[in-house]
Design a protein around this motif. Structure first.
Motif, PDB file in Angstrom:
ATOM      1  N   ALA A  22       7.714   9.472  -2.824  1.00 37.32           N
ATOM      2  CA  ALA A  22       8.563  10.308  -3.674  1.00 37.32           C
ATOM      3  C   ALA A  22       9.919  10.536  -3.018  1.00 37.32           C
ATOM      4  O   ALA A  22      10.958  10.541  -3.703  1.00 37.32           O
ATOM      5  CB  ALA A  22       7.870  11.636  -3.958  1.00 37.32           C
ATOM      6  N   GLN A  23       9.913  10.684  -1.712  1.00 33.78           N
ATOM      7  CA  GLN A  23      11.179  10.852  -0.993  1.00 33.78           C
ATOM      8  C   GLN A  23      12.049   9.600  -1.155  1.00 33.78           C
ATOM      9  O   GLN A  23      13.245   9.694  -1.445  1.00 33.78           O
ATOM     10  CB  GLN A  23      10.913  11.113   0.485  1.00 33.78           C
ATOM     11  CG  GLN A  23      12.175  11.245   1.302  1.00 33.78           C
ATOM     12  CD  GLN A  23      11.875  11.290   2.800  1.00 33.78           C
ATOM     13  OE1 GLN A  23      10.811  10.884   3.241  1.00 33.78           O
ATOM     14  NE2 GLN A  23      12.843  11.790   3.559  1.00 33.78           N
ATOM     15  N   ARG A  24      11.438   8.443  -0.978  1.00 29.21           N
ATOM     16  CA  ARG A  24      12.194   7.187  -1.146  1.00 29.21           C
ATOM     17  C   ARG A  24      12.658   7.014  -2.588  1.00 29.21           C
ATOM     18  O   ARG A  24      13.774   6.555  -2.832  1.00 29.21           O
ATOM     19  CB  ARG A  24      11.346   5.984  -0.722  1.00 29.21           C
ATOM     20  CG  ARG A  24      11.004   5.954   0.726  1.00 29.21           C
ATOM     21  CD  ARG A  24      12.235   5.691   1.542  1.00 29.21           C
ATOM     22  NE  ARG A  24      11.870   5.711   2.943  1.00 29.21           N
ATOM     23  CZ  ARG A  24      12.683   5.969   3.910  1.00 29.21           C
ATOM     24  NH1 ARG A  24      13.941   6.227   3.658  1.00 29.21           N
ATOM     25  NH2 ARG A  24      12.282   5.978   5.156  1.00 29.21           N
ATOM     26  N   ALA A  25      11.795   7.361  -3.532  1.00 21.49           N
ATOM     27  CA  ALA A  25      12.159   7.238  -4.941  1.00 21.49           C
ATOM     28  C   ALA A  25      13.361   8.116  -5.256  1.00 21.49           C
ATOM     29  O   ALA A  25      14.299   7.673  -5.946  1.00 21.49           O
ATOM     30  CB  ALA A  25      10.975   7.626  -5.823  1.00 21.49           C
ATOM     31  N   TYR A  26      13.371   9.325  -4.744  1.00 20.96           N
ATOM     32  CA  TYR A  26      14.493  10.227  -4.955  1.00 20.96           C
ATOM     33  C   TYR A  26      15.787   9.624  -4.407  1.00 20.96           C
ATOM     34  O   TYR A  26      16.828   9.658  -5.071  1.00 20.96           O
ATOM     35  CB  TYR A  26      14.198  11.576  -4.282  1.00 20.96           C
ATOM     36  CG  TYR A  26      15.360  12.529  -4.318  1.00 20.96           C
ATOM     37  CD1 TYR A  26      15.713  13.172  -5.493  1.00 20.96           C
ATOM     38  CD2 TYR A  26      16.112  12.791  -3.169  1.00 20.96           C
ATOM     39  CE1 TYR A  26      16.783  14.054  -5.530  1.00 20.96           C
ATOM     40  CE2 TYR A  26      17.186  13.666  -3.198  1.00 20.96           C
ATOM     41  CZ  TYR A  26      17.519  14.293  -4.379  1.00 20.96           C
ATOM     42  OH  TYR A  26      18.579  15.157  -4.408  1.00 20.96           O
ATOM     43  N   LEU A  27      15.696   9.043  -3.219  1.00 17.28           N
ATOM     44  CA  LEU A  27      16.889   8.431  -2.635  1.00 17.28           C
ATOM     45  C   LEU A  27      17.385   7.247  -3.465  1.00 17.28           C
ATOM     46  O   LEU A  27      18.589   7.079  -3.674  1.00 17.28           O
ATOM     47  CB  LEU A  27      16.606   7.991  -1.191  1.00 17.28           C
ATOM     48  CG  LEU A  27      16.354   9.133  -0.195  1.00 17.28           C
ATOM     49  CD1 LEU A  27      15.924   8.572   1.153  1.00 17.28           C
ATOM     50  CD2 LEU A  27      17.587  10.015  -0.068  1.00 17.28           C
ATOM     51  N   PHE A  28      16.454   6.433  -3.955  1.00 15.12           N
ATOM     52  CA  PHE A  28      16.841   5.300  -4.805  1.00 15.12           C
ATOM     53  C   PHE A  28      17.470   5.792  -6.113  1.00 15.12           C
ATOM     54  O   PHE A  28      18.486   5.263  -6.569  1.00 15.12           O
ATOM     55  CB  PHE A  28      15.634   4.415  -5.139  1.00 15.12           C
ATOM     56  CG  PHE A  28      15.330   3.366  -4.120  1.00 15.12           C
ATOM     57  CD1 PHE A  28      16.290   2.445  -3.708  1.00 15.12           C
ATOM     58  CD2 PHE A  28      14.063   3.271  -3.562  1.00 15.12           C
ATOM     59  CE1 PHE A  28      16.001   1.468  -2.774  1.00 15.12           C
ATOM     60  CE2 PHE A  28      13.761   2.301  -2.632  1.00 15.12           C
ATOM     61  CZ  PHE A  28      14.732   1.397  -2.228  1.00 15.12           C
ATOM     62  N   LEU A  29      16.856   6.775  -6.733  1.00 17.96           N
ATOM     63  CA  LEU A  29      17.351   7.274  -8.013  1.00 17.96           C
ATOM     64  C   LEU A  29      18.734   7.911  -7.877  1.00 17.96           C
ATOM     65  O   LEU A  29      19.554   7.825  -8.798  1.00 17.96           O
ATOM     66  CB  LEU A  29      16.357   8.274  -8.615  1.00 17.96           C
ATOM     67  CG  LEU A  29      15.021   7.688  -9.074  1.00 17.96           C
ATOM     68  CD1 LEU A  29      14.053   8.806  -9.427  1.00 17.96           C
ATOM     69  CD2 LEU A  29      15.212   6.750 -10.261  1.00 17.96           C
ATOM     70  N   ARG A  30      19.023   8.531  -6.746  1.00 16.73           N
ATOM     71  CA  ARG A  30      20.311   9.192  -6.527  1.00 16.73           C
ATOM     72  C   ARG A  30      21.471   8.213  -6.394  1.00 16.73           C
ATOM     73  O   ARG A  30      22.620   8.593  -6.622  1.00 16.73           O
ATOM     74  CB  ARG A  30      20.254  10.028  -5.251  1.00 16.73           C
ATOM     75  CG  ARG A  30      19.814  11.435  -5.535  1.00 16.73           C
ATOM     76  CD  ARG A  30      19.993  12.331  -4.374  1.00 16.73           C
ATOM     77  NE  ARG A  30      21.347  12.220  -3.813  1.00 16.73           N
ATOM     78  CZ  ARG A  30      21.752  12.829  -2.724  1.00 16.73           C
ATOM     79  NH1 ARG A  30      20.919  13.577  -2.053  1.00 16.73           N
ATOM     80  NH2 ARG A  30      22.978  12.705  -2.276  1.00 16.73           N
ATOM     81  N   VAL A  37      17.750   2.274  -9.202  1.00 16.64           N
ATOM     82  CA  VAL A  37      17.130   3.217 -10.133  1.00 16.64           C
ATOM     83  C   VAL A  37      15.799   2.653 -10.641  1.00 16.64           C
ATOM     84  O   VAL A  37      14.799   3.375 -10.733  1.00 16.64           O
ATOM     85  CB  VAL A  37      18.085   3.546 -11.303  1.00 16.64           C
ATOM     86  CG1 VAL A  37      17.371   4.321 -12.401  1.00 16.64           C
ATOM     87  CG2 VAL A  37      19.295   4.326 -10.789  1.00 16.64           C
ATOM     88  N   VAL A  38      15.774   1.352 -10.950  1.00 12.43           N
ATOM     89  CA  VAL A  38      14.522   0.715 -11.395  1.00 12.43           C
ATOM     90  C   VAL A  38      13.486   0.783 -10.280  1.00 12.43           C
ATOM     91  O   VAL A  38      12.314   1.107 -10.514  1.00 12.43           O
ATOM     92  CB  VAL A  38      14.768  -0.740 -11.843  1.00 12.43           C
ATOM     93  CG1 VAL A  38      13.462  -1.491 -12.055  1.00 12.43           C
ATOM     94  CG2 VAL A  38      15.600  -0.758 -13.119  1.00 12.43           C
ATOM     95  N   LEU A  39      13.891   0.488  -9.047  1.00 11.65           N
ATOM     96  CA  LEU A  39      12.974   0.585  -7.911  1.00 11.65           C
ATOM     97  C   LEU A  39      12.488   2.024  -7.729  1.00 11.65           C
ATOM     98  O   LEU A  39      11.309   2.258  -7.457  1.00 11.65           O
ATOM     99  CB  LEU A  39      13.641   0.097  -6.633  1.00 11.65           C
ATOM    100  CG  LEU A  39      13.798  -1.407  -6.485  1.00 11.65           C
ATOM    101  CD1 LEU A  39      14.633  -1.736  -5.256  1.00 11.65           C
ATOM    102  CD2 LEU A  39      12.443  -2.068  -6.392  1.00 11.65           C
ATOM    103  N   GLY A  40      13.379   2.974  -7.868  1.00 14.01           N
ATOM    104  CA  GLY A  40      12.994   4.378  -7.750  1.00 14.01           C
ATOM    105  C   GLY A  40      11.983   4.781  -8.811  1.00 14.01           C
ATOM    106  O   GLY A  40      11.017   5.492  -8.526  1.00 14.01           O
ATOM    107  N   ALA A  41      12.213   4.313 -10.047  1.00 15.47           N
ATOM    108  CA  ALA A  41      11.267   4.612 -11.127  1.00 15.47           C
ATOM    109  C   ALA A  41       9.899   3.988 -10.841  1.00 15.47           C
ATOM    110  O   ALA A  41       8.866   4.630 -11.056  1.00 15.47           O
ATOM    111  CB  ALA A  41      11.813   4.105 -12.456  1.00 15.47           C
ATOM    112  N   ALA A  42       9.898   2.763 -10.346  1.00 10.99           N
ATOM    113  CA  ALA A  42       8.631   2.108  -9.997  1.00 10.99           C
ATOM    114  C   ALA A  42       7.920   2.872  -8.882  1.00 10.99           C
ATOM    115  O   ALA A  42       6.699   3.001  -8.887  1.00 10.99           O
ATOM    116  CB  ALA A  42       8.879   0.666  -9.578  1.00 10.99           C
TER     117      ALA A  42
END
Length: 151
Positions: A22-30, A37-42
């Motif tokens: 979730a921490q990595r996803a947040y960083l990707f989405l930001r 963003v696609v990687l963060g969503a995945a």
């Protein structure tokens, strides 16, 4: 007991994994970059699927354990007298020889969750995990229906 400890350890590891991902996803989405963003969503979806699968398996285990206790208390749990190999697995030929008894019981009482539960145990002893789980799930469903009808 070992199964419960293993399930608890797996649940804790999954929780740790979900937090880190979730921490990595947040960083990707930001970042705002489309690929990130696609990687963060995945990274959000995949751990959620894993958590869902874990919850389903834990519920299955809890329900089957509850059914084992109920059958044991009423003396209806089959005696585990099938010989085992040195590895701890059931001797396949002996399990196959004992199987028809439980299959016939389930055929004679198709609405009895106990007979389906015992059939699931027999399938498991024969090494057919897919059919064992299917029979145990059916047993859980029948038990729930019986409980609902008795209310």
């Amino acid at each position: 007991m070992k199964g419960r400890v293993a399930a608890l350890v797996m649940a804790l590891l999954l929780l740790l994994y979900v937090v880190l991902v979730a921490q990595r996803a947040y960083l990707f989405l930001r970042t705002g970059e489309p690929i990130a963003v696609v990687l963060g969503a995945a990274l959000v979806v995949l751990p959620l699927l894993g958590a869902w699968a874990l919850v389903v398996e834990l519920r299955f285990g809890a329900r089957t354990q509850q059914m084992v206790r109920e059958l044991a208390a009423s003396g209806e749990l089959p005696v585990d007298d099938v010989p085992r190999r040195a590895s701890g697995r059931y001797d396949r030929e002996a399990a196959d020889a004992a199987f028809p008894r439980w299959a016939a019981e389930a055929a004679e009482s198709p609405d009895d969750w106990r007979s389906w539960f015992r059939l699931g145990l027999a399938y498991d002893a024969c090494g057919d995990r897919r059919r064992a789980r299917r029979a145990l799930r059916w047993s859980i469903k029948l038990r729930g229906e019986a409980a609902a009808a008795s209310r």
